[in-house]
Design a protein around this motif. Structure first.
Motif, PDB file in Angstrom:
ATOM      1  N   ASN A  20       0.808  -1.215   0.000  1.00  0.00           N
ATOM      2  CA  ASN A  20       0.000   0.000   0.000  1.00  0.00           C
ATOM      3  C   ASN A  20       0.846   1.273   0.000  1.00  0.00           C
ATOM      4  O   ASN A  20       0.302   2.384   0.033  1.00  0.00           O
ATOM      5  N   GLY A  21       2.172   1.104  -0.008  1.00  0.00           N
ATOM      6  CA  GLY A  21       3.065   2.255  -0.058  1.00  0.00           C
ATOM      7  C   GLY A  21       3.250   2.964   1.257  1.00  0.00           C
ATOM      8  O   GLY A  21       3.958   3.976   1.326  1.00  0.00           O
ATOM      9  N   ASN A  22       2.669   2.453   2.335  1.00  0.00           N
ATOM     10  CA  ASN A  22       2.744   3.100   3.651  1.00  0.00           C
ATOM     11  C   ASN A  22       3.639   2.277   4.565  1.00  0.00           C
ATOM     12  O   ASN A  22       3.208   1.256   5.107  1.00  0.00           O
ATOM     13  N   SER A  23       4.877   2.709   4.731  1.00  0.00           N
ATOM     14  CA  SER A  23       5.815   1.958   5.561  1.00  0.00           C
ATOM     15  C   SER A  23       5.463   2.012   7.043  1.00  0.00           C
ATOM     16  O   SER A  23       5.860   1.139   7.814  1.00  0.00           O
ATOM     17  N   GLU A  24       4.716   3.037   7.451  1.00  0.00           N
ATOM     18  CA  GLU A  24       4.314   3.154   8.852  1.00  0.00           C
ATOM     19  C   GLU A  24       3.148   2.221   9.178  1.00  0.00           C
ATOM     20  O   GLU A  24       3.034   1.731  10.293  1.00  0.00           O
ATOM     21  N   ASP A  25       2.270   1.991   8.210  1.00  0.00           N
ATOM     22  CA  ASP A  25       1.115   1.127   8.422  1.00  0.00           C
ATOM     23  C   ASP A  25       0.863   0.310   7.158  1.00  0.00           C
ATOM     24  O   ASP A  25       0.111   0.722   6.268  1.00  0.00           O
ATOM     25  N   PRO A  26       1.492  -0.874   7.047  1.00  0.00           N
ATOM     26  CA  PRO A  26       1.344  -1.700   5.839  1.00  0.00           C
ATOM     27  C   PRO A  26       0.054  -2.508   5.794  1.00  0.00           C
ATOM     28  O   PRO A  26      -0.136  -3.306   4.884  1.00  0.00           O
ATOM     29  N   ASN A  27      -0.837  -2.311   6.781  1.00  0.00           N
ATOM     30  CA  ASN A  27      -2.052  -3.122   6.856  1.00  0.00           C
ATOM     31  C   ASN A  27      -3.042  -2.770   5.751  1.00  0.00           C
ATOM     32  O   ASN A  27      -3.233  -1.598   5.407  1.00  0.00           O
TER      33      ASN A  27
END
Length: 473
Positions: free
Chosen positions: A290-297
Motif C-alpha cells: 500500500n506504499g505506507n511503511s508506517e502502516d502496511p495493513n
C-alpha cells in the motif's frame, strides 16, 4: 593492420542492453597514419551509423553497411545476448583436497573470478566455509551470468580453493580455470577439474594435483524481472486482465478468503519483494504494497488485492528474488508474542526463482521456534526445486548445523491445481484445501513445544476471561 581483409577487423565487445530503450550506435572507421593516440591525427576513411531497436522476439539483426560512395564496408552480425539477464544456480563439491591444518584437515572455500578484457581478474563470488573436511560439498548458490562472465559463455572463469584461517591469512590450496559454457554442460567426467598449486607443481616432480572439484548441478533460469515482465503485457504472470484474475491474484484470494476468518481484526500487512521503488528506483525485497511503511495493513483480502494491483502500476518488477527479508520481517513481529495468544501465517506467492537460499534457510530455521507458519505458492512454469527443499516434509531444513525445530513451510505449485476446463473457482478451491492442510498441525506443534495448554471452554453464559487465539496473516 596493413590489410583490407575483413577477417582482421573482428572485434567482439559487450554492451549493456536495455529492453525499454532504443539504443543508437555509431561506428567510425579510420586509416591509421601515425603513432599518435589523438584520433583527429588520422584520416577519416568513413563513418557510418545504424540504429538498434530490438525486442525479445527479434534478438539479432544482420545487414550490410555502405560507405558514402556505396562501397560495402562489412556485413556484421549484431547479437543481443539476452543471457546477460539470466541467473545461474550451481553447486560444487571437492574431493581429496590438500590437508592444511595441523590439528585437523582443512576448512575449504571457493573464490570465483571473472576475467576482464585486459587479462586481469575480478572477484565475483565466494562460497561459504566448510569446516574440517577434505571432501566438502558447498551449498547451492545463484549468480547472474553477467557477473560471472559478462554474458560471454567462453570467457575464462578462474576458481581458487582456499583453507580458511581465523586470522584471515587463508592458505592457498590451488586453482583451476573453466568457462560458463563448460560448466553449463552439466555433471560429467569432463567437468571434474584438477586443483593445481603452481608452487608445489614446480617443487615436486611427482606432484599430481591438490584435489579435484566438480559440480553436482547447474541450472540457468531467466531473471525474475524478465519472467514477470511488464504487467500490461499478456505474457506477464502479473498481467492485469479486465476479464479474469492472474494466478497471483487467484492464489491470494483462494487462500486468503479462507484463512481470513481466523483473523480477528481483518487487517493484513502485505509486502512485495523484488522491485524498484519510486522515486529513485531503489531495489527493495520487503516493501509495503500500500506504499505506507508506517502502516502496511490492508483491510480484508479485497484490500490486499487492491494494494497489489495498485503497486503493479507504481513499481518496476526487478530481480533478484530474495525471500529472507520478508520472512525476517514477519518473524520480528512473531517473536514479540510467544505466549500462545497469537499465531502468524505468512503467505508467499512467487515464480519460484529464489536468489538467497542460504539466507532463507537460516531465516526458516530461526522462525521455526516462533508462533509462525509459511505458505509458499509457486506460480508459472519455473522449476521449483528450491521450494521443495524448503518444504521439510522429508528432510528437515537446516542451516549452519542447526535444524529447524518444527516443519513450518508448506509449498504447493499452483499449476498442479489448475482445472483443465478453465474453471477458476474450482482451481482456487483445490489450492486452498491443500495449502492450508498442514497449518493446524503446525500450530499445535508450536503450542506443545512451548508447553502451552488449551484454554478451558468459557461458561455457557458470560464472556471468556481471556481473549481468543488470534491468527495474524
Amino acid at each position: 593492420t596493413k590489410t583490407l581483409n575483413k577477417k582482421y577487423f573482428v572485434r567482439k565487445f559487450v554492451l549493456d542492453f536495455f529492453f525499454e530503450e532504443k539504443q543508437n550506435l555509431r561506428f567510425d572507421v579510420y586509416n591509421v597514419d601515425t603513432r599518435s593516440s589523438n584520433i583527429s591525427k588520422h584520416n577519416d576513411f568513413h563513418f557510418f551509423s545504424f540504429h538498434v531497436s530490438c525486442t525479445l522476439e527479434t534478438a539479432s539483426e544482420e545487414g550490410d553497411f555502405l560507405g558514402s560512395a556505396g562501397m560495402k564496408l562489412w556485413s556484421p552480425t549484431l547479437s543481443m545476448r539476452l543471457s546477460l539477464q539470466d541467473i545461474a544456480t550451481m553447486q560444487l563439491c571437492a574431493n581429496k583436497l590438500d590437508k592444511k591444518d595441523f590439528f585437523g584437515k582443512s576448512d575449504p572455500f571457493l573464490v570465483f573470478y571473472r576475467s576482464n578484457e585486459d587479462g586481469t581478474f575480478t572477484i565475483c563470488h565466494k562460497t561459504e566455509v566448510i569446516k574440517n573436511t577434505l571432501n566438502p560439498v558447498w551449498q547451492p548458490f545463484t549468480i547472474p551470468v553477467r557477473a560471472l562472465c559478462n554474458g560471454d559463455y567462453d570467457r575464462t572463469v578462474k576458481i581458487d580453493v582456499y583453507d580458511w584461517d581465523r586470522d584471515g591469512s587463508h592458505d592457498f590450496i590451488g586453482e583451476f580455470t573453466t568457462s560458463y559454457r563448460e560448466l553449463s554442460r552439466g555433471q560429467s567426467q569432463f567437468n571434474v577439474y584438477e586443483v593445481l598449486n603452481p608452487k608445489k607443481k614446480g617443487k615436486k616432480k611427482k606432484y599430481v594435483n591438490s584435489g579435484t572439484v566438480s559440480h553436482t548441478k547447474i541450472r540457468c533460469v531467466p531473471n525474475p524481472s524478465l519472467i514477470l515482465g511488464n504487467p500490461a503485457q499478456p505474457t506477464s504472470l502479473h498481467y492485469m486482465s479486465p476479464y479474469q484474475m492472474n494466478t497471483y491474484a487467484m492464489a491470494l484470494k483462494a487462500v486468503g478468503e479462507i484463512i481470513q476468518d481466523y483473523d480477528s481484526d481483518k487487517l493484513f500487512p502485505a509486502y512485495g519483494f523484488g522491485a524498484k521503488l519510486p522515486p529513485d528506483g531503489k531495489i527493495s525485497h520487503a516493501f509495503p504494497l500500500n506504499g505506507n511503511s508506517e502502516d502496511p495493513n490492508c483491510v480484508g483480502i479485497e484490500g490486499v488485492l487492491e494494494a497489489y494491483f495498485q503497486s503493479l502500476r507504481t513499481v518496476q518488477l526487478y530481480g533478484p528474488t530474495n525471500f529472507a527479508p520478508v520472512i525476517n520481517q514477519v518473524a520480528r513481529s512473531a517473536q514479540d508474542i510467544t505466549d500462545g495468544s497469537q499465531y502468524f501465517v505468512l503467505l508467499m506467492i512467487t515464480d519460484g526463482v529464489i536468489s538467497d537460499m542460504v539466507q532463507t534457510k537460516e531465516a526458516v530455521v530461526n522462525a521455526s521456534a516462533l508462533p509462525m507458519s509459511i505458505i509458499i505458492v509457486g506460480v508459472g512454469p519455473a522449476e521449483f526445486d528450491a521450494m521443495e527443499e524448503l518444504d521439510g516434509d522429508d528432510v528437515r531444513v537446516s542451516s549452519r548445523g542447526r535444524f529447524a525445530e518444527r516443519d513450518i513451510v508448506q509449498f504447493v505449485p499452483f499449476r498442479d491445481y489448475i482445472d483443465r476446463s478453465g474453471n477458476q473457482v474450482l482451481s482456487m478451491a483445490r489450492l486452498a484445501k491443500d495449502v492450508l492442510a498442514e497449518i493446524p498441525d503446525q500450530l499445535l506443534s508450536f503450542m506443545k513445544s512451548k508447553g502451552i495448554d488449551p484454554r478451558p471452554a468459557p461458561p455457557a453464559s458470560g464472556t471468556p476471561s481471556k481473549p481468543p487465539l488470534n491468527t495474524r496473516i
